[in-house]
Motif scaffolding. Structure first.
Motif, PDB file in Angstrom:
ATOM      1  N   THR A 193     -27.723 -25.538 -41.312  1.00 21.00           N
ATOM      2  CA  THR A 193     -27.905 -26.466 -42.424  1.00 21.00           C
ATOM      3  C   THR A 193     -29.383 -26.609 -42.752  1.00 21.00           C
ATOM      4  O   THR A 193     -30.202 -26.753 -41.854  1.00 21.00           O
ATOM      5  CB  THR A 193     -27.313 -27.832 -42.051  1.00 21.00           C
ATOM      6  OG1 THR A 193     -25.962 -27.641 -41.737  1.00 21.00           O
ATOM      7  CG2 THR A 193     -27.434 -28.799 -43.204  1.00 21.00           C
ATOM      8  N   GLY A 194     -29.696 -26.533 -44.026  1.00 20.44           N
ATOM      9  CA  GLY A 194     -31.090 -26.668 -44.444  1.00 20.44           C
ATOM     10  C   GLY A 194     -31.826 -25.344 -44.492  1.00 20.44           C
ATOM     11  O   GLY A 194     -33.015 -25.302 -44.752  1.00 20.44           O
ATOM     12  N   SER A 195     -31.123 -24.249 -44.275  1.00 23.10           N
ATOM     13  CA  SER A 195     -31.827 -22.970 -44.290  1.00 23.10           C
ATOM     14  C   SER A 195     -32.015 -22.449 -45.718  1.00 23.10           C
ATOM     15  O   SER A 195     -32.703 -21.461 -45.925  1.00 23.10           O
ATOM     16  CB  SER A 195     -31.124 -21.942 -43.408  1.00 23.10           C
ATOM     17  OG  SER A 195     -29.777 -21.835 -43.728  1.00 23.10           O
ATOM     18  N   GLY A 196     -31.378 -23.105 -46.678  1.00 20.76           N
ATOM     19  CA  GLY A 196     -31.619 -22.727 -48.074  1.00 20.76           C
ATOM     20  C   GLY A 196     -30.452 -21.977 -48.706  1.00 20.76           C
ATOM     21  O   GLY A 196     -30.600 -21.395 -49.772  1.00 20.76           O
ATOM     22  N   ARG A 240     -32.007 -30.551 -57.841  1.00 17.76           N
ATOM     23  CA  ARG A 240     -33.096 -29.936 -57.104  1.00 17.76           C
ATOM     24  C   ARG A 240     -33.377 -28.518 -57.624  1.00 17.76           C
ATOM     25  O   ARG A 240     -34.512 -28.132 -57.855  1.00 17.76           O
ATOM     26  CB  ARG A 240     -32.736 -29.913 -55.615  1.00 17.76           C
ATOM     27  CG  ARG A 240     -33.629 -29.075 -54.763  1.00 17.76           C
ATOM     28  CD  ARG A 240     -34.990 -29.698 -54.618  1.00 17.76           C
ATOM     29  NE  ARG A 240     -35.854 -28.906 -53.760  1.00 17.76           N
ATOM     30  CZ  ARG A 240     -37.095 -29.239 -53.466  1.00 17.76           C
ATOM     31  NH1 ARG A 240     -37.616 -30.346 -53.949  1.00 17.76           N
ATOM     32  NH2 ARG A 240     -37.820 -28.468 -52.694  1.00 17.76           N
ATOM     33  N   PHE A 253     -34.706 -38.516 -50.775  1.00 19.52           N
ATOM     34  CA  PHE A 253     -35.524 -37.305 -50.635  1.00 19.52           C
ATOM     35  C   PHE A 253     -37.020 -37.556 -50.782  1.00 19.52           C
ATOM     36  O   PHE A 253     -37.821 -36.689 -50.487  1.00 19.52           O
ATOM     37  CB  PHE A 253     -35.099 -36.254 -51.664  1.00 19.52           C
ATOM     38  CG  PHE A 253     -33.722 -35.723 -51.424  1.00 19.52           C
ATOM     39  CD1 PHE A 253     -33.485 -34.857 -50.362  1.00 19.52           C
ATOM     40  CD2 PHE A 253     -32.667 -36.095 -52.236  1.00 19.52           C
ATOM     41  CE1 PHE A 253     -32.217 -34.355 -50.141  1.00 19.52           C
ATOM     42  CE2 PHE A 253     -31.392 -35.598 -52.018  1.00 19.52           C
ATOM     43  CZ  PHE A 253     -31.168 -34.732 -50.966  1.00 19.52           C
ATOM     44  N   THR A 288     -29.587 -32.019 -46.873  1.00 17.52           N
ATOM     45  CA  THR A 288     -30.594 -31.978 -45.822  1.00 17.52           C
ATOM     46  C   THR A 288     -31.752 -32.863 -46.219  1.00 17.52           C
ATOM     47  O   THR A 288     -32.332 -32.696 -47.277  1.00 17.52           O
ATOM     48  CB  THR A 288     -31.114 -30.550 -45.630  1.00 17.52           C
ATOM     49  OG1 THR A 288     -30.021 -29.739 -45.258  1.00 17.52           O
ATOM     50  CG2 THR A 288     -32.166 -30.498 -44.540  1.00 17.52           C
TER      51      THR A 288
HETATM   52  P1  ADP Z   1     -28.390 -25.230 -46.839  1.00 12.66           P
HETATM   53  O1  ADP Z   1     -27.477 -25.098 -48.013  1.00 12.66           O
HETATM   54  O2  ADP Z   1     -28.611 -23.950 -46.110  1.00 12.66           O
HETATM   55  O3  ADP Z   1     -27.956 -26.319 -45.928  1.00 12.66           O
HETATM   56  P2  ADP Z   1     -30.217 -26.258 -48.801  1.00 12.66           P
HETATM   57  O4  ADP Z   1     -30.366 -25.149 -49.760  1.00 12.66           O
HETATM   58  O5  ADP Z   1     -29.289 -27.366 -49.177  1.00 12.66           O
HETATM   59  O6  ADP Z   1     -29.832 -25.647 -47.394  1.00 12.66           O
HETATM   60  O7  ADP Z   1     -31.598 -26.955 -48.521  1.00 12.66           O
HETATM   61  C1  ADP Z   1     -32.808 -26.293 -48.511  1.00 12.66           C
HETATM   62  C2  ADP Z   1     -33.947 -27.253 -48.675  1.00 12.66           C
HETATM   63  O8  ADP Z   1     -33.917 -27.874 -49.931  1.00 12.66           O
HETATM   64  C3  ADP Z   1     -34.008 -28.345 -47.628  1.00 12.66           C
HETATM   65  O9  ADP Z   1     -35.294 -28.357 -47.101  1.00 12.66           O
HETATM   66  C4  ADP Z   1     -33.728 -29.612 -48.416  1.00 12.66           C
HETATM   67  O10 ADP Z   1     -34.422 -30.691 -47.896  1.00 12.66           O
HETATM   68  C5  ADP Z   1     -34.195 -29.257 -49.805  1.00 12.66           C
HETATM   69  N1  ADP Z   1     -33.457 -30.039 -50.794  1.00 12.66           N
HETATM   70  C6  ADP Z   1     -32.167 -29.879 -51.117  1.00 12.66           C
HETATM   71  N2  ADP Z   1     -31.800 -30.780 -52.072  1.00 12.66           N
HETATM   72  C7  ADP Z   1     -32.907 -31.509 -52.337  1.00 12.66           C
HETATM   73  C8  ADP Z   1     -33.206 -32.588 -53.222  1.00 12.66           C
HETATM   74  N3  ADP Z   1     -32.263 -33.100 -54.028  1.00 12.66           N
HETATM   75  N4  ADP Z   1     -34.461 -33.078 -53.209  1.00 12.66           N
HETATM   76  C9  ADP Z   1     -35.397 -32.578 -52.409  1.00 12.66           C
HETATM   77  N5  ADP Z   1     -35.183 -31.559 -51.546  1.00 12.66           N
HETATM   78  C10 ADP Z   1     -33.964 -31.033 -51.512  1.00 12.66           C
END
Ligand code: ADP
Ligand code: MG
Length: 800
Positions: free
Chosen positions: A226-229, A266, A462, A484
């Motif tokens: 989770t959080g890998s993008g 985002r 966030f 994340t």
């Molecule tokens: P995964 O789907 O692999 O769990 P994400 O693509 O959701 O990872 O997240 C990647 C990054 O984007 C994270 O560091 C997260 O904190 C950031 N992120 C996601 N959504 C938001 C948002 N609405 N505002 C700020 N940062 C965000």
């Protein structure tokens, strides 16, 4: 080549040929190296190739011609090429430097880094066991379980400090298996630019590999921490490499509305477009897309609906089923449908993205599709358990947060609770305690996140934490894998979640607060280790973790009333449900029961086909819409409880809660859908607005299938009969010991919020059964027992 051939007449020609040949040979040798190099240095493959071409061209030209033999234009061209080359070289250097910085920003123990940061493993099923095993080991190694020793010296000092502020009996005793200080470097906290953040995500170095894998396989399972993008980056990679050519769309599903909205916002920001233009989202009653939208985030339910209008999803070039591990009902159905259409749409790419859970199952289901693993960064997380079970986990959460706040180094905190009510209470309690402690403690920012929270409030979680303060996010399990939040170092996990459960035998569906699974608990703990070493405080014992929790969460399809699923699939023309390709087929009896119920309701005929018969009227539409917004109509602020309760009492009319809801809606309509009216009557405007949307949608559907909308003209009997017709299997009867359900003689209670709480009529129909402290019936209506025989003779013939 042409250029050179034209220019060199005599001996130059042969030389040029030779030189070019050599360059080509070099090119072949160097290219793989260069590619590796470029990836390491963040020069894209194309840029690296360009640089290489430039160098060859420049060398050729310098070799072949002396500068004064060149025309003015050619000299300029050469100059331009040289500049370009120098720029590219600088860029390459800058990339290497940035990489160095990146490395420092994210500390990772040496021995782990060497393993984790290796190239991805594309595992064709049946092979790669070793790699997988290693990865598993690595993950477990970074999470240390088990409760053995009392905390030691360091902790004692902490405790003393902390006792100054909290009473001894307010404290929770945590035991830990290991002690480690979580150090949060300043660089972590510092705000990074969007592009920097993008580049720092674990998926970034695998961009080219991933695109190649997608190109080579129609269906690809993508696994990543989770959080890998996965959610925010992969669709952008696809956008950047032409998957939108010809106006084709990329769709990405999310099990939760909030996630779809927040992620779309985002990504729009990252791409630099207005939300709703190129990047948009679509959730029920809220379509934030336009003609221009090429990347669409949506709930899994919305994609299912799209099958109704576009059965082959022809306007999509890629469909990403994200958060697949959640195994929601809708996601599971999508699996079956998408697998089916992928066969006759070979151009459609299907990506199944999941947290690091159960990906083999997905691969298996999709005919052994390869799994693309994005190696995660996970820092060690220390797990603490309570010594004894906590009686009141809400209170325990509050105490733990404060305990962390006063004893632990900087870093934000994430608390997992089960729903809006709990979250609000917890936030209020925290704020109150902080007020009481005043300047004795540093600032604590308390932020809730749950599905019904307005989106501006959602965005707040966030925003970066101001220096000197600490952020506490109190969340439902939306923060488990869907969202994340950066900067979390501490996680508090009471170990509960709200789960729909369905008893096929009794036909009863209920929302129950139950212990979460071990897999969930581990995901939650993992949230603490994303940016630095973290700590997870579990508000249950190590014993409970091992012995009382299920290994993993049961897929929703196994614990739900399948009525809606059956209707949906039938409307898609899928009649043979018994043989539908479910990843985990629902229990046979549940399916049969759903078919029976729909037949009993008159929704299916004896051939199992959809019918047009509906029991509807003006009023029932309103009631259905009001019921769908689910207990969020009445607003009861803590400081105005008496006013709120009085206001609510004023809406009470005979018949039961359904009639009260109808009354509320009618009065609101008469006020001209007024916000002020809602405010004065302690009614939540947002919920009403939603009910209005639902109602309009239902009315539209009725219109489409040509069912007339008519009113009962003030007579409440037909309305209650209609509810009876739809819910006759939700009948309860008053007897000596209280209410018993008719079908299974189960003891149930009228919810204290009900308008019939004190009246206790002999026969009732309830909308739903909710198990909280007791088995409560929520939204009840009084009926006459003779109606049962009238509206559902096939069901009640042999009873009574
Ligand atoms: P995964 O789907 O692999 O769990 P994400 O693509 O959701 O990872 O997240 C990647 C990054 O984007 C994270 O560091 C997260 O904190 C950031 N992120 C996601 N959504 C938001 C948002 N609405 N505002 C700020 N940062 C965000
Ligand atoms: Mg995601």
């Amino acid at each position: 080549t042409r250029n050179i051939m034209e220019r060199t007449d005599k001996k130059g020609y042969e030389e040029a040929q030779k030189r070019l040949k050599m360059a080509e040979e070099d090119h072949k040798k160097i290219l793989p190296e260069l590619r590796k190099e470029s990836r390491r240095n963040y020069l894209s493959k194309r840029e690296a190739e360009k640089l290489e071409d430039l160098e060859a061209e420049i060398a050729d030209e310098e070799y072949l011609f002396s500068t004064d033999a060149l025309t003015e234009r050619e000299r300029k061209e050469l100059e331009y090429k040289r500049n370009l080359r120098d720029l590219a070289k600088d860029y390459k250097k800058a990339g290497a430097k940035e990489k160095e910085e990146r490395k420092n920003r994210y500390y990772m123990p040496e021995e782990k880094r060497s393993k984790v940061r290796r190239r991805y493993t594309l595992v064709e099923m049946g092979g790669g066991e070793q790699g997988r095993w290693e990865e598993e080991r690595l993950k477990t190694a970074s999470l240390i379980f088990g409760a053995k020793k009392e905390r030691e010296k360091g902790l004692k000092a902490e405790r003393e400090k902390y006792q100054l502020i909290l009473e001894e009996d307010e404290m929770i005793n945590f035991v830990s298996s290991a002690q480690e200080q979580a150090a949060l470097s300043q660089a972590e906290v510092q705000k990074q630019s969007i592009q920097e953040v993008r580049r720092s995500l674990p998926v970034f170095p695998y961009r080219e590999d991933l695109l190649l894998a997608i190109q080579q396989h129609q269906i690809l399972v993508i696994e990543g921490e989770t959080g890998s993008g996965k959610t925010t980056q992969i669709p952008q990679f696809l956008m950047e490499s032409g998957y939108n050519d010809g106006g084709m769309k990329i769709g990405c599903t999310q099990p939760r509305r909030v996630a779809a909205m927040s992620v779309a916002a985002r990504v729009a920001q990252e791409v630099g477009v207005k939300l709703g233009n190129e990047v948009g989202y679509s959730i029920r009653f809220e379509d934030c897309t336009s003609e221009r939208t090429v990347l669409k985030y949506m709930t899994d339910g919305m994609l299912l609906r799209e099958f109704l209008t576009e059965p082959d999803l022809a306007s999509y070039s890629v469909v990403i089923i994200d958060e697949a591990h959640e195994r929601t009902l809708h996601t599971d159905i999508l699996f079956g449908l998408i697998k089916d259409i992928a066969r006759f749409r070979p151009d459609l790419k299907v990506l199944v993205a999941s947290a690091t859970l159960d990906t083999e199952r997905f691969s298996c289901f999709f005919d052994d599709a390869p799994v693309f693993r994005i190696p995660g960064r996970r820092f060690p997380v220390d797990i603490f358990y309570t010594k004894a079970p906590e009686a009141d986990y809400l209170e325990a959460c509050v105490v733990s947060v404060l305990q962390i706040h006063v004893t632990q180094p900087p870093g934000d905190c994430l608390v997992f609770l089960t729903g809006q009510e709990e979250i609000e209470t917890c936030c209020e309690l925290l704020q109150e305690r902080c007020r009481r402690l005043g300047s004795k403690i540093s600032e604590l920012l308390v932020l809730p996140i749950y599905a019904n929270l307005p989106s501006d409030m959602q965005a707040k979680i966030f925003s970066p934490t101001p220096p000197g303060s600490r952020k506490v996010v109190v969340a439902t399990n939306i923060a488990e894998t869907s969202l994340t939040i950066d900067g979390i170092i501490y996680v508090i996990d009471p170990g509960f979640c709200k789960q729909k459960s369905y008893n096929a035998r009794t036909g009863m569906e209920s929302l129950i607060v139950t212990p979460c699974s071990r897999a969930s608990a581990n995901q939650r703990a993992g949230r603490a280790g994303r940016v630095a070493a973290g700590k997870c405080f579990r508000l249950y014992t190590a014993w409970a973790f091992k012995h009382e929790m299920e290994e993993s969460t049961v897929p929703e399809i196994q614990r739900t009333n399948l009525g809606n699923v059956v209707l949906l699939l039938k409307s898609l023309g899928i009649n043979d449900l018994i043989h539908f390709d479910f990843m985990d087929p629902p229990p046979h009896e549940t399916l049969v029961l759903a078919l029976e119920q729909l037949y009993a309701l008159g929704a299916l005929n004896h051939l199992g086909e959809l019918t047009k018969v509906t029991y509807c009227s003006e009023e029932v539409l309103t009631i259905a819409a009001m019921l769908s917004v689910n207990n969020s109509i009445f607003y009861r602020p803590k400081d105005k409880v008496v006013h709120a309760d009085n206001a609510r009492q004023n809406f009470v009319v005979p018949g039961g809660d359904h009639m009260v809801l109808l009354n509320v809606y009618t009065q609101w309509l008469e006020s001209g859908y007024s916000t002020q009216w809602c405010y004065e009557n302690f009614i939540q405007f947002r919920s009403m607005k939603r009910a209005r949307d639902v109602r309009e949608q239902l009315e539209g559907l009725m219109d489409r299938i040509e069912v007339e909308v008519c009113s009962s003209g003030g007579d409440i009997v037909p309305i209650r009969k209609a509810v009876t017709a739809g819910y006759f299997y939700h009948t309860a009867r008053l007897s000596k010991g209280g209410y018993k359900t008719v079908k299974h003689q189960q003891t149930v209670y009228v919810h204290p919020n009900s308008s019939l709480f004190e009246e206790q009529p002999r026969w009732l129909i309830y909308h739903e059964l909710v198990f909280t402290t007791k088995e409560f019936m929520r939204q009840v209506i009084e009926i006459d027992s003779s109606w049962l025989l009238e509206v559902a003779p096939h069901y009640y013939k042999n009873k009574e």
